[in-house]
Design a protein around this motif. Structure first.
Motif, mmCIF file in Angstrom:
data_model
loop_
_atom_site.group_PDB
_atom_site.id
_atom_site.type_symbol
_atom_site.label_atom_id
_atom_site.label_comp_id
_atom_site.label_asym_id
_atom_site.label_seq_id
_atom_site.Cartn_x
_atom_site.Cartn_y
_atom_site.Cartn_z
ATOM 1 N N GLN A 151 0.871 -1.172 0.000
ATOM 2 C CA GLN A 151 0.000 0.000 0.000
ATOM 3 C C GLN A 151 0.907 1.221 0.000
ATOM 4 O O GLN A 151 1.721 1.407 0.901
ATOM 5 C CB GLN A 151 -0.933 0.019 1.196
ATOM 6 C CG GLN A 151 -1.950 1.148 1.086
ATOM 7 C CD GLN A 151 -3.034 1.062 2.132
ATOM 8 O OE1 GLN A 151 -2.749 0.909 3.310
ATOM 9 N NE2 GLN A 151 -4.285 1.161 1.696
ATOM 10 N N LEU A 152 0.776 2.044 -1.025
ATOM 11 C CA LEU A 152 1.674 3.178 -1.224
ATOM 12 C C LEU A 152 1.128 4.469 -0.629
ATOM 13 O O LEU A 152 1.893 5.378 -0.324
ATOM 14 C CB LEU A 152 1.921 3.381 -2.721
ATOM 15 C CG LEU A 152 2.391 2.151 -3.498
ATOM 16 C CD1 LEU A 152 2.549 2.504 -4.970
ATOM 17 C CD2 LEU A 152 3.684 1.615 -2.911
ATOM 18 N N TYR A 153 -0.179 4.539 -0.505
ATOM 19 C CA TYR A 153 -0.807 5.779 -0.030
ATOM 20 C C TYR A 153 -2.132 5.438 0.626
ATOM 21 O O TYR A 153 -2.881 4.590 0.134
ATOM 22 C CB TYR A 153 -1.045 6.727 -1.219
ATOM 23 C CG TYR A 153 -1.864 7.949 -0.885
ATOM 24 C CD1 TYR A 153 -1.266 9.047 -0.286
ATOM 25 C CD2 TYR A 153 -3.224 8.000 -1.160
ATOM 26 C CE1 TYR A 153 -2.026 10.181 0.035
ATOM 27 C CE2 TYR A 153 -3.980 9.127 -0.850
ATOM 28 C CZ TYR A 153 -3.376 10.202 -0.252
ATOM 29 O OH TYR A 153 -4.109 11.311 0.065
ATOM 30 N N LEU A 154 -2.408 6.093 1.737
ATOM 31 C CA LEU A 154 -3.711 6.020 2.390
ATOM 32 C C LEU A 154 -4.024 7.399 2.926
ATOM 33 O O LEU A 154 -3.248 7.960 3.706
ATOM 34 C CB LEU A 154 -3.706 4.995 3.531
ATOM 35 C CG LEU A 154 -5.033 4.824 4.257
ATOM 36 C CD1 LEU A 154 -6.089 4.222 3.324
ATOM 37 C CD2 LEU A 154 -4.846 3.945 5.484
ATOM 38 N N ARG A 155 -5.135 7.961 2.484
ATOM 39 C CA ARG A 155 -5.524 9.299 2.926
ATOM 40 C C ARG A 155 -5.676 9.298 4.449
ATOM 41 O O ARG A 155 -6.144 8.334 5.047
ATOM 42 C CB ARG A 155 -6.827 9.705 2.231
ATOM 43 C CG ARG A 155 -7.074 11.192 2.245
ATOM 44 C CD ARG A 155 -8.193 11.588 1.341
ATOM 45 N NE ARG A 155 -9.457 11.048 1.831
ATOM 46 C CZ ARG A 155 -10.555 10.936 1.078
ATOM 47 N NH1 ARG A 155 -10.551 11.317 -0.183
ATOM 48 N NH2 ARG A 155 -11.665 10.448 1.587
ATOM 49 N N THR A 156 -5.271 10.383 5.080
ATOM 50 C CA THR A 156 -5.186 10.445 6.543
ATOM 51 C C THR A 156 -6.520 10.282 7.266
ATOM 52 O O THR A 156 -6.538 9.872 8.412
ATOM 53 C CB THR A 156 -4.526 11.762 7.001
ATOM 54 O OG1 THR A 156 -5.282 12.872 6.487
ATOM 55 C CG2 THR A 156 -3.094 11.838 6.527
ATOM 56 N N ASP A 157 -7.635 10.579 6.616
ATOM 57 C CA ASP A 157 -8.926 10.453 7.283
ATOM 58 C C ASP A 157 -9.513 9.041 7.206
ATOM 59 O O ASP A 157 -10.613 8.799 7.691
ATOM 60 C CB ASP A 157 -9.931 11.465 6.714
ATOM 61 C CG ASP A 157 -10.253 11.217 5.250
ATOM 62 O OD1 ASP A 157 -9.332 10.869 4.474
ATOM 63 O OD2 ASP A 157 -11.431 11.375 4.869
ATOM 64 N N LEU A 158 -8.761 8.096 6.661
ATOM 65 C CA LEU A 158 -9.252 6.725 6.505
ATOM 66 C C LEU A 158 -8.566 5.770 7.475
ATOM 67 O O LEU A 158 -7.403 5.972 7.842
ATOM 68 C CB LEU A 158 -9.030 6.244 5.068
ATOM 69 C CG LEU A 158 -9.740 7.064 3.990
ATOM 70 C CD1 LEU A 158 -9.322 6.604 2.610
ATOM 71 C CD2 LEU A 158 -11.246 6.976 4.162
ATOM 72 N N GLU A 159 -9.280 4.725 7.849
ATOM 73 C CA GLU A 159 -8.749 3.707 8.755
ATOM 74 C C GLU A 159 -7.869 2.725 7.982
ATOM 75 O O GLU A 159 -8.170 2.381 6.846
ATOM 76 C CB GLU A 159 -9.900 2.928 9.406
ATOM 77 C CG GLU A 159 -10.800 3.769 10.270
ATOM 78 C CD GLU A 159 -10.122 4.231 11.540
ATOM 79 O OE1 GLU A 159 -9.327 3.464 12.105
ATOM 80 O OE2 GLU A 159 -10.398 5.372 11.964
ATOM 81 N N ARG A 160 -6.843 2.234 8.629
ATOM 82 C CA ARG A 160 -5.951 1.258 8.025
ATOM 83 C C ARG A 160 -6.423 -0.151 8.393
ATOM 84 O O ARG A 160 -5.711 -0.938 8.984
ATOM 85 C CB ARG A 160 -4.517 1.487 8.535
ATOM 86 C CG ARG A 160 -3.466 0.704 7.817
ATOM 87 C CD ARG A 160 -2.081 1.013 8.322
ATOM 88 N NE ARG A 160 -1.740 2.413 8.252
ATOM 89 C CZ ARG A 160 -1.287 3.039 7.159
ATOM 90 N NH1 ARG A 160 -1.095 2.379 6.064
ATOM 91 N NH2 ARG A 160 -1.019 4.327 7.189
ATOM 92 N N ASP A 161 -7.669 -0.482 8.021
ATOM 93 C CA ASP A 161 -8.227 -1.762 8.436
ATOM 94 C C ASP A 161 -8.728 -2.635 7.286
ATOM 95 O O ASP A 161 -9.320 -3.682 7.516
ATOM 96 C CB ASP A 161 -9.361 -1.551 9.445
ATOM 97 C CG ASP A 161 -10.505 -0.735 8.862
ATOM 98 O OD1 ASP A 161 -10.380 -0.222 7.735
ATOM 99 O OD2 ASP A 161 -11.529 -0.597 9.555
ATOM 100 N N ALA A 162 -8.478 -2.247 6.050
ATOM 101 C CA ALA A 162 -8.919 -3.046 4.908
ATOM 102 C C ALA A 162 -8.109 -4.335 4.822
ATOM 103 O O ALA A 162 -6.919 -4.358 5.131
ATOM 104 C CB ALA A 162 -8.764 -2.245 3.618
ATOM 105 N N ASP A 163 -8.744 -5.413 4.409
ATOM 106 C CA ASP A 163 -8.074 -6.698 4.212
ATOM 107 C C ASP A 163 -7.457 -6.703 2.818
ATOM 108 O O ASP A 163 -8.018 -7.259 1.873
ATOM 109 C CB ASP A 163 -9.077 -7.838 4.380
ATOM 110 C CG ASP A 163 -8.447 -9.200 4.198
ATOM 111 O OD1 ASP A 163 -7.208 -9.290 4.035
ATOM 112 O OD2 ASP A 163 -9.195 -10.188 4.209
#
Length: 128
Positions: free
Chosen positions: A39-51
């Protein structure tokens, strides 16, 4: 977020390509191969919980299945996939070796075409 599957420079270039095409609508960017992902990018308002492991397995099989199913059809060659969900969209661009999927908030078809074309061009020129 790079873990070594690709260089930091390549990761930055993929994220920049997506951000340039869709701006603040970009939710996440994940690079993947048949066997691994990053995972290269995750917007800060999102949870890091995706499978992501399940996502990657599905997206890789989905690419192979789609490519094979429509091979030789009058529709032409497979280009990319857009998936529509209640809370956003996923666009998948894949080659025989690697792929990228990006999740976004609402976009127009022109936005999807722009990000897909940019990613296809980038993946097509890679020799890594």
């Amino acid at each position: 977020m790079a873990t070594g599957l690709i260089t930091d420079e390549t990761a930055d270039r993929i994220v920049t390509t997506c951000r340039t095409a869709v701006g603040d609508s970009l939710r996440s960017v994940t690079y993947f191969t048949r066997d691994d992902y990053e995972q290269l990018y995750l917007r800060t308002d999102l949870e890091r919980d995706a499978d992501l492991t399940s996502f990657i397995g599905h997206e890789w099989r989905g690419f192979k299945t789609t490519q094979t199913a429509y091979e030789g059809s009058e529709l032409g060659d497979y280009n990319y996939t857009i998936r529509v969900f209640d809370n956003g969209f996923l666009i998948r661009v894949t080659t025989d070796r690697e792929g990228v999927f990006a999740t976004t908030d609402g976009l127009t078809m022109k936005d999807f075409e722009e990000v897909a074309t940019s990613l296809q061009s980038f993946l097509g020129e890679r020799v890594e």
